[in-house]
Enzyme design. Structure first.
Site, PDB file in Angstrom:
ATOM      1  CE  LYS A   1      43.642  -3.075  11.827  1.00 16.46           C
ATOM      2  NZ  LYS A   1      44.227  -4.266  12.865  1.00 16.46           N
TER       3      LYS A   1
ATOM      4  CG  HIS B   1      18.822   4.881 -23.610  1.00 21.56           C
ATOM      5  ND1 HIS B   1      18.235   3.958 -22.882  1.00 21.56           N
ATOM      6  CD2 HIS B   1      18.669   4.462 -24.828  1.00 21.56           C
ATOM      7  CE1 HIS B   1      17.625   3.303 -23.496  1.00 21.56           C
ATOM      8  NE2 HIS B   1      17.895   3.081 -24.881  1.00 21.56           N
TER       9      HIS B   1
END
Ligand SMILES: Cc1cc2nc3c(=O)[nH]c(=O)nc-3n(C[C@H](O)[C@H](O)[C@H](O)COP(=O)(O)OP(=O)(O)OC[C@H]3O[C@@H](n4cnc5c(N)ncnc54)[C@H](O)[C@@H]3O)c2cc1C
Length: 469
Positions: free
Chosen positions: A40, A448
């Site tokens: 893989k 914020h």
């Protein structure tokens, strides 16, 4: 020896160095081949490194939320770990990403062969498959991207059950009751954070005076404080001497800072003491490639001393062993090999991330390195305890520290320990790349309530003008 074929570039190894190099080579129009010995693609990072560990860290975080559910007003009476399901999810994530790599290679017309690649002389490599059959391939340019393996020592050989490296630990059949971790570098502290939260009694032994020894000392000290507070035993200046298998696991003998011998018994021992480069059995011994303690020496374009042979990733001398560095080195190497202009890597601007709890991230010089280099230094520091989002998250440990040059405010280094800081370091990398100053960071409006405000506040703090502290 069978047929020959001709490629513009062959990449040996398909980790984040190799597969990214291959994709870019394909995009640049080079006839590209990847040689991978495993069945893989993705290398250490995808199969036994970055991805499975971060997946387990997320599981551990979710479990932690359940443990602390009451704090968030959630009544959660019964919950437990289903280790098999945790492992299955990890495999699902890894498989999905590995398929993604395979798709991207095909999309960019990259060919691949499974087998062991070796340099075989100018313009040639050989590939030996699992049946032992070898074929020779002609190539214009070669990129060696064979990565690294966990370092082990005689007497500390992994057995898959008791003595483990990053590979075997990911395949454990159950959460161990206890674990000694040898080494408090990134790998050691990440596994400590995973298994401690799953209920394992973890002891970390580190030979050097501090955990995460490459980080700014204040960051190391903060992590050590947090580990001890969480209940993770951590001994620094502890030199591990011997591992002896016992009926219930392993007995680890070590020498303490005061010179006294000590032994500790645990069900498992994780050896996390660094990596060895995969530079043996790649044919390099017959080439002009120069090695330094086994790692390959390269120039700024990743060229070795053997014409036409490049090296990238974990096996490169003096290069940090990080996936994103391997990938960038891959892009630099193949772009240069294609004869196109490319900017060499500025290694002083590489972000380092350690995904322990609390997380750590940094870029540039530590305070000590900046002073050693002769800079007049100005420090700006802001604690997460004074950041509103950290309070909402219930995760108020740590701080952001900015090391800047006193006269012009140039950012020399940024260091963070605290919640989700690995997601926050890219801002500092970009600022440093643009030769930004602490004033730039302070004047850039940060949203914020976010954790990123701590970076802005640390920049303000360089002039003692932090608002919320
Ligand atoms: C537990 C752990 C966690 C980590 N977490 C992070 C993280 O969160 N972030 C991060 O940036 N880094 C992390 N790292 C480091 C990161 O995994 C490596 O820096 C990265 O994988 C290096 O990439 P590479 O391409 O150089 O090599 P590798 O990923 O090691 O890939 C090399 C490939 O080459 C193949 N190969 C080797 N020899 C041959 C040969 N002769 N012929 C053919 N194929 C060959 C191997 O099978 C492998 O697929 C972690 C590492 C570990 C061990």
């Amino acid at each position: 020896m069978a047929e020959t074929a001709k490629y513009g570039i062959v990449i040996i190894g398909s980790g984040p160095g190799g597969y990214v190099a291959a994709i870019r080579a394909g995009q640049l129009g080079l006839k590209t081949l990847v040689v991978e010995k495993d069945d893989k693609f993705g290398g250490t990072c995808l199969h036994v490194g970055c991805i499975p560990t971060k997946d387990l860290l997320l599981n551990a975080e979710v479990y932690d939320y359940f443990k602390n559910a009451k704090e968030f007003g959630i009544v959660c009476k019964e919950f437990s770990i289903d280790w098999a399901a945790i492992q299955a999810r990890k495999t699902k994530v890894v498989t999905k990403l590995a398929k993604g790599v395979e798709f991207l290679l095909k999309k960019n017309k990259v060919e691949s062969i499974q087998g062991h690649g070796r340099w075989a002389g100018a313009g040639r490599i050989t590939v030996t498959d699992a049946k032992g059959q070898t074929r020779e391939i002609q190539v214009a340019k070669i990129v060696v991207a064979t990565g690294s393996e966990a370092k082990t020592f005689p007497g500390f050989e992994p057995d898959g059950k008791t003595i483990l490296t990053n590979k075997e630990i990911l395949a454990l059949k159950a959460v161990p009751k206890s674990m000694v971790i040898m080494g408090a570098g990134a790998v050691g502290v990440e596994f400590a954070s995973i298994f401690h939260r799953f209920g394992t009694k973890v002891t970390v032994l580190e030979m050097l005076p501090h955990a995460v020894p490459l980080e700014d000392e204040e960051i190391s000290v903060e992590l050590e404080k947090s580990f001890r507070h969480q209940g993770i035993a951590l001994e620094t200046q502890a030199k591990v001497e011997k591992a002896t298998k016992t009926a219930n696991g392993v007995s680890v003998s070590y020498t303490r800072a005061d010179g006294k011998p000590q032994a500790i018994e645990a069900e498992t021992l994780l050896v996390a003491v660094g990596r060895s480069p995969n530079t043996q059995d790649v044919g390099l011994e017959k080439s002009r490639v120069k090695l330094e303690r086994g790692f390959v020496k390269v120039d700024p374009y990743m060229q070795t001393d053997e014409p036409g042979v490049y090296a990238i990733g974990d096996l490169v001398a003096s290069s940090p062993l990080l996936a994103h560095v391997a990938s960038r080195e891959g892009i630099v190497a193949v772009t240069h090999a294609a004869g196109k202009p490319v900017e060499p890597i500025n290694y002083t601007q590489v972000p380092n991330c350690t995904y322990c709890e609390p997380e750590i991230s940094s870029v540039g010089l530590t305070e000590h390195q900046a002073r050693e280099a002769g800079h007049k230094v100005r420090i700006g520091k802001f604690p997460f305890a004074a950041n509103s989002k950290a309070t909402i998250l219930g995760s108020r440990e740590g701080f952001v520290k900015i090391v800047s040059e006193e006269k012009y405010g140039e950012i020399l280094g940024v260091h963070m320990v605290g919640p989700r800081v690995t997601e926050m370091i890219a801002e500092a990398v970009v600022a440093m790349r643009l030769e930004g100053t602490v004033e730039d960071l302070a004047c850039a409006i940060h949203p914020h309530p976010t954790l990123t405000e701590a970076v802005m506040e640390a920049a303000h703090a360089a002039h003692d003008w932090a608002i919320h502290f």
